[in-house]
Design a protein around this motif. Structure first.
Motif, PDB file in Angstrom:
ATOM      1  N   GLY A 203       0.831  -1.212   0.000  1.00 60.18           N
ATOM      2  CA  GLY A 203       0.000   0.000   0.000  1.00 60.18           C
ATOM      3  C   GLY A 203       0.859   1.254   0.000  1.00 60.18           C
ATOM      4  O   GLY A 203       0.603   2.215  -0.737  1.00 60.18           O
ATOM      5  N   HIS A 204       1.896   1.242   0.817  1.00 59.62           N
ATOM      6  CA  HIS A 204       2.834   2.370   0.891  1.00 59.62           C
ATOM      7  C   HIS A 204       3.502   2.578  -0.476  1.00 59.62           C
ATOM      8  O   HIS A 204       3.639   3.711  -0.950  1.00 59.62           O
ATOM      9  N   MET A 205       3.889   1.501  -1.145  1.00 61.64           N
ATOM     10  CA  MET A 205       4.555   1.620  -2.450  1.00 61.64           C
ATOM     11  C   MET A 205       3.588   2.144  -3.517  1.00 61.64           C
ATOM     12  O   MET A 205       3.950   2.989  -4.340  1.00 61.64           O
TER      13      MET A 205
ATOM     14  N   SER B 202       1.097   4.033  -3.029  1.00 61.85           N
ATOM     15  CA  SER B 202       0.853   5.465  -2.782  1.00 61.85           C
ATOM     16  C   SER B 202       1.878   6.313  -3.527  1.00 61.85           C
ATOM     17  O   SER B 202       1.578   7.420  -3.966  1.00 61.85           O
ATOM     18  N   HIS B 203       3.085   5.784  -3.735  1.00 61.74           N
ATOM     19  CA  HIS B 203       4.093   6.512  -4.515  1.00 61.74           C
ATOM     20  C   HIS B 203       3.735   6.535  -6.003  1.00 61.74           C
ATOM     21  O   HIS B 203       4.017   7.524  -6.691  1.00 61.74           O
ATOM     22  N   ILE B 204       3.130   5.434  -6.505  1.00 56.80           N
ATOM     23  CA  ILE B 204       2.679   5.444  -7.909  1.00 56.80           C
ATOM     24  C   ILE B 204       1.651   6.554  -8.106  1.00 56.80           C
ATOM     25  O   ILE B 204       1.723   7.324  -9.073  1.00 56.80           O
TER      26      ILE B 204
ATOM     27  N   ALA C  41      16.955  -1.784   1.728  1.00 60.38           N
ATOM     28  CA  ALA C  41      15.901  -2.414   0.915  1.00 60.38           C
ATOM     29  C   ALA C  41      14.665  -1.518   0.765  1.00 60.38           C
ATOM     30  O   ALA C  41      14.076  -1.430  -0.308  1.00 60.38           O
ATOM     31  N   HIS C  42      14.271  -0.841   1.840  1.00 62.88           N
ATOM     32  CA  HIS C  42      13.115   0.062   1.771  1.00 62.88           C
ATOM     33  C   HIS C  42      13.413   1.216   0.802  1.00 62.88           C
ATOM     34  O   HIS C  42      12.597   1.544  -0.069  1.00 62.88           O
ATOM     35  N   HIS C  43      14.576   1.793   0.900  1.00 61.46           N
ATOM     36  CA  HIS C  43      14.958   2.883  -0.016  1.00 61.46           C
ATOM     37  C   HIS C  43      15.017   2.405  -1.461  1.00 61.46           C
ATOM     38  O   HIS C  43      14.571   3.108  -2.382  1.00 61.46           O
TER      39      HIS C  43
ATOM     40  N   LEU D 246      13.406  -0.091  -2.927  1.00 51.66           N
ATOM     41  CA  LEU D 246      12.075  -0.337  -3.508  1.00 51.66           C
ATOM     42  C   LEU D 246      11.298   0.961  -3.665  1.00 51.66           C
ATOM     43  O   LEU D 246      10.546   1.132  -4.633  1.00 51.66           O
ATOM     44  N   GLU D 247      11.512   1.892  -2.764  1.00 49.11           N
ATOM     45  CA  GLU D 247      10.845   3.186  -2.906  1.00 49.11           C
ATOM     46  C   GLU D 247      11.357   3.918  -4.151  1.00 49.11           C
ATOM     47  O   GLU D 247      10.575   4.514  -4.895  1.00 49.11           O
ATOM     48  N   ALA D 248      12.656   3.854  -4.397  1.00 51.92           N
ATOM     49  CA  ALA D 248      13.220   4.459  -5.614  1.00 51.92           C
ATOM     50  C   ALA D 248      12.648   3.787  -6.856  1.00 51.92           C
ATOM     51  O   ALA D 248      12.311   4.451  -7.848  1.00 51.92           O
TER      52      ALA D 248
HETATM   53 MN    MN Z   1       8.944   4.836   2.628  1.00 45.99          MN
END
Ligand code: MN
Length: 196
Positions: free
Chosen positions: A38-40, A42-44, A160-162, A164-166
């Protein structure tokens, strides 16, 4: 003409509803039992300026696999449905996006053919309780159902979080450009074949 779609998909494993406005403002609403995904997404929405609403239920007591894959399927179906005949779009999009120490590159071609290249080595597979390998399944499902060519390459990164967020932010920017209207190609499908 508004480029919107509503897709519902129900199986014995998941029940997913997505509504999307490609020409939105980045508004995002979700009820997803996989918080990291869901967090990812939200970036889309935010960085693609897409309005996306998702209500998803899934057999997360098994693991997150079915739910992550099926959300990719329904999002891909929603994008291709909202895109319609692809008249006047740019078709291609590309972005190279940093997130702190990580740098991710995504190229998108709304080609009408499904292909995913995903080269994202991660330092570890878990982000919280989330299996990071499922992100490849998400993009595979999206590429298959949106009939698009997507290349995801991590240049470098440590967290890993950074990482995947990138990846998701780069995907958002690349997809946003690919679906946007090219004012110099109005009325034309961007293919010498005349169809995509
Ligand atoms: Mn994040």
């Amino acid at each position: 003409m508004s480029r919107t779609a509503k897709i519902n998909r129900k199986t014995k494993e998941t029940d997913i509803r997505v509504s999307i406005n490609i020409d939105g403002k980045g508004e995002y609403k979700s009820e997803i039992p996989v918080a990291f995904l869901g967090h990812m997404i939200s970036h889309i929405a935010k960085h693609g300026c897409f309005d996306i609403a998702i209500i998803a239920k899934g057999d997360v007591e098994v693991d997150y696999h079915h739910t992550v894959e099926d959300i990719g399927i329904v999002l891909g179906d929603a994008f291709i449905s909202a895109l319609g005949d692809k008249v006047g779009i740019h078709r291609y999009g590309h972005a190279l996006i940093p997130m702190d120490e990580s740098l991710a590159e995504v190229s998108v071609d709304l080609s009408g053919r499904s292909m995913l290249i995903y080269k994202v080595p991660l330092p570890k597979n878990k982000v919280g309780d989330f299996d990071a390998e499922l992100i490849e399944e998400f993009f595979k499902a999206f590429a298959n159902h949106s009939k698009s060519t997507i290349h995801v390459n991590l240049r470098y990164g440590e967290n890993a979080h950074h990482i995947l967020e990138a990846v998701f932010k780069a995907f958002a920017k690349a997809l946003s450009h690919a679906v946007s209207i090219n004012p110099r190609a109005s009325g034309e499908v961007p293919s010498t074949k005349g169809a995509l």
